[in-house]
Design a protein around this motif. Structure first.
Motif, PDB file in Angstrom:
ATOM      1  N   PRO A 109       0.822  -1.216   0.000  1.00 43.34           N
ATOM      2  CA  PRO A 109       0.000   0.000   0.000  1.00 43.34           C
ATOM      3  C   PRO A 109       0.856   1.268   0.000  1.00 43.34           C
ATOM      4  O   PRO A 109       1.815   1.393   0.769  1.00 43.34           O
ATOM      5  N   GLU A 197      -4.296   2.333  -0.368  1.00 43.91           N
ATOM      6  CA  GLU A 197      -4.208   1.816   0.999  1.00 43.91           C
ATOM      7  C   GLU A 197      -5.085   0.569   1.135  1.00 43.91           C
ATOM      8  O   GLU A 197      -6.196   0.513   0.604  1.00 43.91           O
ATOM      9  N   GLN A 199      -4.522  -2.314  -0.112  1.00 47.94           N
ATOM     10  CA  GLN A 199      -4.500  -3.194  -1.279  1.00 47.94           C
ATOM     11  C   GLN A 199      -3.065  -3.491  -1.689  1.00 47.94           C
ATOM     12  O   GLN A 199      -2.117  -2.836  -1.224  1.00 47.94           O
TER      13      GLN A 199
END
Length: 262
Positions: A109, A197, A199
């Motif tokens: 992320p 964020e 992922q």
């Protein structure tokens, strides 16, 4: 009569012991590990078609996708979760297709990922590659689907040597792993991907033969993968079958028993 009763009692205890052992093994496997059989060549030469492995579900905690029998639909994110590390080989649930994929974790992320002329860049820094000879396999049908491997030396006939150039790539955290090259492709030059964020960004080690995060989900790729979709980390190949079924023991590869995944 006493001897017969003792014999029956002994058999019953043996049966109970076997049943209990199977139940414990089943619970252990369901809670902590998930079997996975490699169906495609997207992770060669790290993983071969027909490799059989167990996925460590404890590595990242539990979500609705890694929870046994899908019973944890009440979990919105993860339970006992821990963050994966760059370079991990991860099994995850495809965000759209709902099938399980296995790829290498490249982008965390907040990262910016790009490929230029076949070279990976993470946050603007090159992930250096060094030549490591060739990966050679027989040009023959592989796995249950019977797909033929893709080769850098195009035009090879059945039974011939299928060759791919091999490189060792070093990620920013020092993780080294093999990657293969087949041809110059459109995925050798990509835009910059900004990882959202929560992922992650995944790529296959067989870079020119991998459906991964370089292609969006709308274009039948993987795109970014949410944390909750991670099922577990692949640590070790248990055994490997070069045939169309893992039950064909005569096709097992003797050099792939208990091989660590790097």
């Amino acid at each position: 009569m006493a001897d017969k009763a003792e014999t029956k009692g002994g058999i019953l205890e043996t049966v109970k012991t076997v049943v209990y052992a199977l139940l414990i093994a089943g619970v252990f496997r369901t809670l902590f590990f998930q079997p996975f059989w490699i169906p495609s060549g997207s992770m060669k030469d790290t993983l071969l078609v027909g490799d059989f492995l167990f996925v460590n579900k404890m590595a990242y905690g539990y979500s609705q996708y890694s929870c046994p029998f899908g019973l944890c639909t009440f979990i919105n994110d993860r339970w006992l979760g821990s963050q994966p590390e760059r370079g991990d080989v991860v099994v995850f649930r495809h965000p759209v297709a709902g099938t399980d994929f296995i790829k290498r974790l490249i982008g965390l992320p907040g990262d910016e990922i790009q490929v230029r002329d076949g070279v990976l860049y993470i946050n603007g820094e090159e992930a250096p590659q060094r030549p490591d000879g060739e990966f050679i396999e027989e040009f023959e049908k592989q796995g249950p689907s019977g797909n033929l491997p893709q080769c850098e030396n195009q035009g090879v006939g059945l039974g011939g040597d299928c060759i791919k150039s091999r490189f060792v790539e070093t990620l920013p955290n020092g993780v080294e792993h093999n990657i293969l090259n087949i041809r110059t492709s459109r995925l050798d030059n990509t835009p910059v991907y900004s990882v959202p964020e929560g992922q992650y960004f995944f790529m296959g080690d067989n870079r020119d033969n991998s459906t991964d995060s370089r292609v969006s989900q709308n274009a039948m790729g993987v795109g970014f993968v949410p944390f909750e979709n991670l099922i577990g980390r692949a640590d070790r190949v248990m055994f490997s079958s070069a045939g169309r079924s893992m039950l064909f023991f005569w096709t097992w590869r003797p050099d792939r028993f208990f091989v660590g995944i790097e």
